[in-house]
Write an enzyme that holds these catalytic residues in place. Structure first.
Site, mmCIF file in Angstrom:
data_model
loop_
_atom_site.group_PDB
_atom_site.id
_atom_site.type_symbol
_atom_site.label_atom_id
_atom_site.label_comp_id
_atom_site.label_asym_id
_atom_site.label_seq_id
_atom_site.Cartn_x
_atom_site.Cartn_y
_atom_site.Cartn_z
ATOM 1 N N ASP A 1 2.523 2.346 8.029
ATOM 2 C CA ASP A 1 1.574 1.629 7.471
ATOM 3 C C ASP A 1 1.581 0.243 6.731
ATOM 4 O O ASP A 1 1.446 0.013 5.606
ATOM 5 C CB ASP A 1 0.608 2.558 6.867
ATOM 6 C CG ASP A 1 -0.948 2.032 6.645
ATOM 7 O OD1 ASP A 1 -1.126 0.990 7.030
ATOM 8 O OD2 ASP A 1 -1.631 2.870 6.023
ATOM 9 N N ASP B 1 0.914 -1.216 -0.146
ATOM 10 C CA ASP B 1 0.089 -0.017 0.090
ATOM 11 C C ASP B 1 1.006 1.182 -0.034
ATOM 12 O O ASP B 1 0.800 2.221 0.734
ATOM 13 C CB ASP B 1 -1.052 -0.136 1.263
ATOM 14 C CG ASP B 1 -2.006 0.963 1.236
ATOM 15 O OD1 ASP B 1 -2.412 1.351 0.108
ATOM 16 O OD2 ASP B 1 -2.447 1.361 2.081
HETATM 17 N N1 ADP Z 1 5.045 6.365 13.187
HETATM 18 C C1 ADP Z 1 4.440 7.349 12.825
HETATM 19 N N2 ADP Z 1 5.107 8.769 13.148
HETATM 20 C C2 ADP Z 1 4.354 9.660 12.883
HETATM 21 N N3 ADP Z 1 3.284 9.879 12.240
HETATM 22 C C3 ADP Z 1 2.412 8.707 11.803
HETATM 23 C C4 ADP Z 1 3.008 7.527 12.277
HETATM 24 N N4 ADP Z 1 2.344 6.337 11.875
HETATM 25 C C5 ADP Z 1 1.318 6.918 11.366
HETATM 26 N N5 ADP Z 1 1.464 8.527 11.357
HETATM 27 C C6 ADP Z 1 0.330 9.526 10.892
HETATM 28 O O1 ADP Z 1 -0.951 8.806 11.009
HETATM 29 C C7 ADP Z 1 -1.627 8.806 9.600
HETATM 30 C C8 ADP Z 1 -2.354 7.392 9.620
HETATM 31 O O2 ADP Z 1 -1.638 6.329 9.772
HETATM 32 P P1 ADP Z 1 -1.488 4.908 8.947
HETATM 33 O O3 ADP Z 1 -0.633 3.954 9.617
HETATM 34 O O4 ADP Z 1 -1.222 5.478 7.796
HETATM 35 O O5 ADP Z 1 -3.042 4.494 9.221
HETATM 36 P P2 ADP Z 1 -4.223 4.488 7.907
HETATM 37 O O6 ADP Z 1 -4.032 2.847 7.737
HETATM 38 O O7 ADP Z 1 -5.502 4.639 8.631
HETATM 39 O O8 ADP Z 1 -3.956 4.981 6.514
HETATM 40 C C9 ADP Z 1 -0.245 8.843 8.646
HETATM 41 O O9 ADP Z 1 -0.883 9.371 7.546
HETATM 42 C C10 ADP Z 1 0.679 9.751 9.295
HETATM 43 O O10 ADP Z 1 0.342 11.031 9.247
HETATM 44 MG MG MG Z 2 -1.896 4.907 5.725
#
Ligand code: ADP
Ligand code: MG
Length: 236
Positions: free
Chosen positions: A189, A172
């Protein structure tokens, strides 16, 4: 503690704090994984992500929204993964496996030494991982274009290759799931990441590379899809 007050602050994150979530957060706190939730980040596709604090240090708490997860899609994805081919189609079990898989994928990615958050813990539908950022969280690539796109692209492709060589495909990858921290790509993610020995894994790799090349071509980089794919799957 997830106090009532802090919950009120997060009221906009509709439906996140049901009893099951509160109990899971409480258990994680009791184990000393984190002290309290601090700041909600913009709501993601399937999860609510928070910055949490542990001894004053920041962590990321990712909570899958069980109410509006697409279980059919999740089930479809996960049962193709050889690690989960015996999965039954039960909602809770799917979410649990999904969360565990993300955690395992993070650990696996971390071992390849690419830039990615460290996995810290998981329980039920919640994953805890390292926070990427300074006083502000690192923005997704879509919101902050690199100053040196050529170098950023090269590192991104190298990271895809390192993952691939270790047997993992992100699945993804896009400018949403690559953070730009100090002009370096951090992959996040891993909820859809799968093993290279999964039957549909090449499709996912091709899609990842297609997305990445498309994005960098818009930034004026000569990001050729065929060449990049060759580079990733090639021996060297
Ligand atoms: N380890 C991290 N450090 C900083 N920001 C994060 C981190 N993990 C996620 N984020 C923030 O949270 C948002 C959503 O996380 P993500 O894992 O992509 O979830 P989803 O599956 O809902 O898309 C990301 O786009 C980012 O902005
Ligand atoms: Mg995401």
């Amino acid at each position: 503690m997830v106090t009532l007050k802090s919950q009120e602050r997060f009221r906009t994150d509709k439906g996140v704090f049901d009893a099951h979530t509160n109990k899971t957060l409480f258990d994680l706190q009791k184990k000393g994984i984190f002290d309290k939730l601090d700041i909600p980040l913009p709501v993601g596709k399937e999860s609510n992500v928070f910055i949490a604090l542990k001894d004053g240090k920041r962590l990321i708490v990712k909570i899958y929204r069980m109410q509006n997860c697409d279980f059919n899609k999740m089930f479809d994805y996960i049962r193709k993964d050889p690690r989960y081919e015996f999965m039954k189609k039960h909602k809770r079990q799917i979410i649990l496996a999904w969360t565990q898989r993300e955690y395992k994928n993070l650990m696996r990615a971390e071992k390849t030494k690419i830039k990615t958050p460290k996995a810290i813990a998981w329980k039920n539908h919640i994953v805890i991982e390292e926070y990427i950022g300074d006083e502000n969280p690192a923005p997704p690539l879509k919101d902050k274009y690199p100053e040196d796109p050529e170098k950023f692209f090269k590192t991104t492709v190298n990271q895809i290759k390192k993952l691939y060589k270790s047997g993992l495909i992100h699945g993804d990858l896009s400018s949403f799931n690559i953070l730009n921290f100090n002009d370096e790509p951090y992959f996040i993610d891993y909820s859809q990441a799968t093993l290279t020995r999964t039957p549909n894994s090449m499709e996912l790799l091709e899609r990842d590379i297609g997305n990445v090349c498309h994005f960098f071509r818009k930034l004026g980089i000569n990001a050729n899809y065929e060449e990049t794919l060759k580079k990733v799957v090639g021996k060297k």
